[in-house]
Design an enzyme around this catalytic site. Structure first.
Site, PDB file in Angstrom:
ATOM      1  N   SER A   1      59.806  20.310  55.920  1.00 36.56           N
ATOM      2  CA  SER A   1      60.812  21.201  55.854  1.00 36.56           C
ATOM      3  C   SER A   1      61.287  21.782  56.949  1.00 36.56           C
ATOM      4  CB  SER A   1      59.948  22.173  54.792  1.00 36.56           C
ATOM      5  OG  SER A   1      60.926  23.511  54.717  1.00 36.56           O
TER       6      SER A   1
ATOM      7  N   GLN B   1      63.927  17.814  55.358  1.00 39.13           N
ATOM      8  CA  GLN B   1      64.779  18.658  54.288  1.00 39.13           C
ATOM      9  C   GLN B   1      65.518  19.596  54.914  1.00 39.13           C
ATOM     10  OE1 GLN B   1      63.476  21.794  53.610  1.00 39.13           O
ATOM     11  NE2 GLN B   1      65.015  22.341  52.145  1.00 39.13           N
TER      12      GLN B   1
ATOM     13  N   TYR C   1      67.814  23.328  54.389  1.00 40.19           N
ATOM     14  CA  TYR C   1      68.620  24.525  53.856  1.00 40.19           C
ATOM     15  C   TYR C   1      69.766  24.682  54.781  1.00 40.19           C
ATOM     16  CZ  TYR C   1      64.314  25.329  50.779  1.00 40.19           C
ATOM     17  OH  TYR C   1      63.201  25.292  50.236  1.00 40.19           O
TER      18      TYR C   1
ATOM     19  N   THR D   1      68.996  20.764  50.436  1.00 37.12           N
ATOM     20  CA  THR D   1      68.288  21.326  48.862  1.00 37.12           C
ATOM     21  C   THR D   1      69.561  22.320  48.700  1.00 37.12           C
ATOM     22  OG1 THR D   1      66.063  21.206  49.635  1.00 37.12           O
ATOM     23  CG2 THR D   1      66.546  23.001  48.124  1.00 37.12           C
TER      24      THR D   1
ATOM     25  N   ARG E   1      59.047  36.594  43.345  1.00 41.18           N
ATOM     26  CA  ARG E   1      57.689  36.021  43.138  1.00 41.18           C
ATOM     27  C   ARG E   1      56.778  37.050  42.923  1.00 41.18           C
ATOM     28  NH1 ARG E   1      59.052  30.853  47.022  1.00 41.18           N
ATOM     29  NH2 ARG E   1      60.601  29.922  45.844  1.00 41.18           N
TER      30      ARG E   1
ATOM     31  N   HIS F   1      62.499  22.750  41.724  1.00 40.54           N
ATOM     32  CA  HIS F   1      61.832  23.328  42.750  1.00 40.54           C
ATOM     33  C   HIS F   1      60.274  23.697  42.516  1.00 40.54           C
ATOM     34  CE1 HIS F   1      63.126  24.672  46.983  1.00 40.54           C
ATOM     35  NE2 HIS F   1      62.021  25.543  46.829  1.00 40.54           N
TER      36      HIS F   1
ATOM     37  N   ARG G   1      59.648  26.927  40.697  1.00 43.26           N
ATOM     38  CA  ARG G   1      59.482  28.321  41.775  1.00 43.26           C
ATOM     39  C   ARG G   1      60.965  29.058  42.068  1.00 43.26           C
ATOM     40  NH1 ARG G   1      55.407  28.780  45.186  1.00 43.26           N
ATOM     41  NH2 ARG G   1      56.552  29.424  46.798  1.00 43.26           N
TER      42      ARG G   1
END
Length: 346
Positions: free
Chosen positions: A112, A133, A135, A161, A170, A281, A284
């Site tokens: 990530s 990955q 963002y 992503t 959350r 995801h 989430r």
């Protein structure tokens, strides 16, 4: 696997049960939790359970192979390790442990961009098995810097992503006191003191940081200012034009993660992407989202058989991997399952 460990942890569920006694409450809730009422978490599991088989046994010969070839590279199994940000709070150096295991067993490890281990370090550990990955940063200079680092580190597969365009509420994390970046107060310190093994390991390695992003933080920024900066560093909308510019810039393999509609899959195909990751995801982001196995058939029909389709979210066993493959996936990613293993075993 060590027979004693196998007996102690005969399933991913057994590892999950053990986690609560090993790591602080805020870390366990971060790993296990979803959003709002966590309906999406249960839907992912229920939808997978609803996939059943009519087995055919009377064959002249049967020689199953678990290996798979993706983008000209051979892997030992049709699954790999999904990206997980802030993994260092689950267990110190969690990403390094998982990357090392993935390389040893010849499956992909997807690092990530918000991991607590740098992308360069993961590339050293996992080598040709490392994927990355990302963002997409909304600062062009930061974006170019990260892409150049990914190239220089030798990554051949980049995964963009697109389903995290805003911060989510959350509720487990709010109640347990988790903050990003991690900040500790009396509430969280009590949780840490109740887990001395975790605390000692953390003292050895240091408080986890977003190692890929630290160089871009404003000089002298407080923890609150760092949190604000990181929260606002990514785009609040991923447009086809933006994806097209990334496609033009990145000359190696490119996947798009978070696809849940045939229309989005068609855009990815028309932009020349090498594959899509059908994912909600892990439950989430949107609590009312469909489960990936519920939409895979439509997406496969849209993109055809030539484009790679990866699935994730809710997978806990080899049978779940087979269910995903039966629903049209070429390959599967597991996140929480491997995180439970690291947290339970160390």
């Amino acid at each position: 696997m060590d027979p004693k460990l196998d007996q102690q942890f005969p399933s991913v569920a057994a590892m999950e049960r053990a986690v609560r006694g090993r790591i602080p409450h805020f870390a366990a809730d971060y790993m296990m939790g979803g959003v709002l009422e966590e309906v999406g978490l249960e839907r992912n599991r229920r939808a997978l359970r609803d996939v059943t088989f009519a087995p055919l046994y009377l064959l002249d010969s049967l020689h199953p192979s678990f290996g798979i070839s993706i983008f000209g590279r051979d892997y030992a199994a049709p699954f790999g390790v999904a990206p997980m940000g802030l993994g260092g709070i689950i267990w110190p150096l969690a990403a390094e442990h998982m990357a090392r295991a993935a390389a040893a067993h010849k499956v992909p490890f997807v690092a990530s961009s918000y991991a607590t281990t740098s992308l360069e370090r993961i590339a050293e550990i996992a080598g040709e098995h490392a994927w990355l990955q990302l963002y997409i940063p909304n600062d062009p200079e930061v974006l170019e810097s990260i892409l150049a680092r990914i190239e220089s580190a030798g990554y051949e597969v980049l995964m963009i992503t697109v389903d995290v365009t805003a911060s989510t509420r959350r509720e487990r994390d709010i109640a347990s006191g988790l903050s990003v970046p991690p900040q500790f107060n009396l509430h969280t310190l009590r949780q840490i003191l109740a887990r001395p093994r975790w605390a000692l390991e953390m003292l050895t390695t240091g408080i986890p940081r977003f190692e890929n992003m630290t160089r871009y933080l404003p000089t002298g920024a407080s923890l609150d200012e760092q949190a604000y900066f990181l929260t606002n560093l990514t785009y609040d909308r991923i447009s086809p034009d933006l994806l097209g510019r990334i496609r033009d810039r990145w000359k190696r393999r490119l996947l798009v993660k978070g696809i849940m509609r045939p229309e989005d899959a068609r855009i990815c195909r028309d932009l020349g992407m090498d594959g899509v990751v059908v994912s909600n995801h892990g439950g989430r982001q949107l609590d009312a989202a469909l489960a990936p196995v519920e939409v895979m058939a439509e997406i496969r029909a849209e993109i055809g058989s030539e484009m790679l389709m990866v699935g994730d979210s809710g997978i806990r066993s080899g049978l779940d991997v087979a269910r995903m493959l039966a629903c049209g996936a070429d390959f599967v990613l597991l996140g929480r399952a491997f995180a439970f293993a690291v947290a339970a075993i160390g």
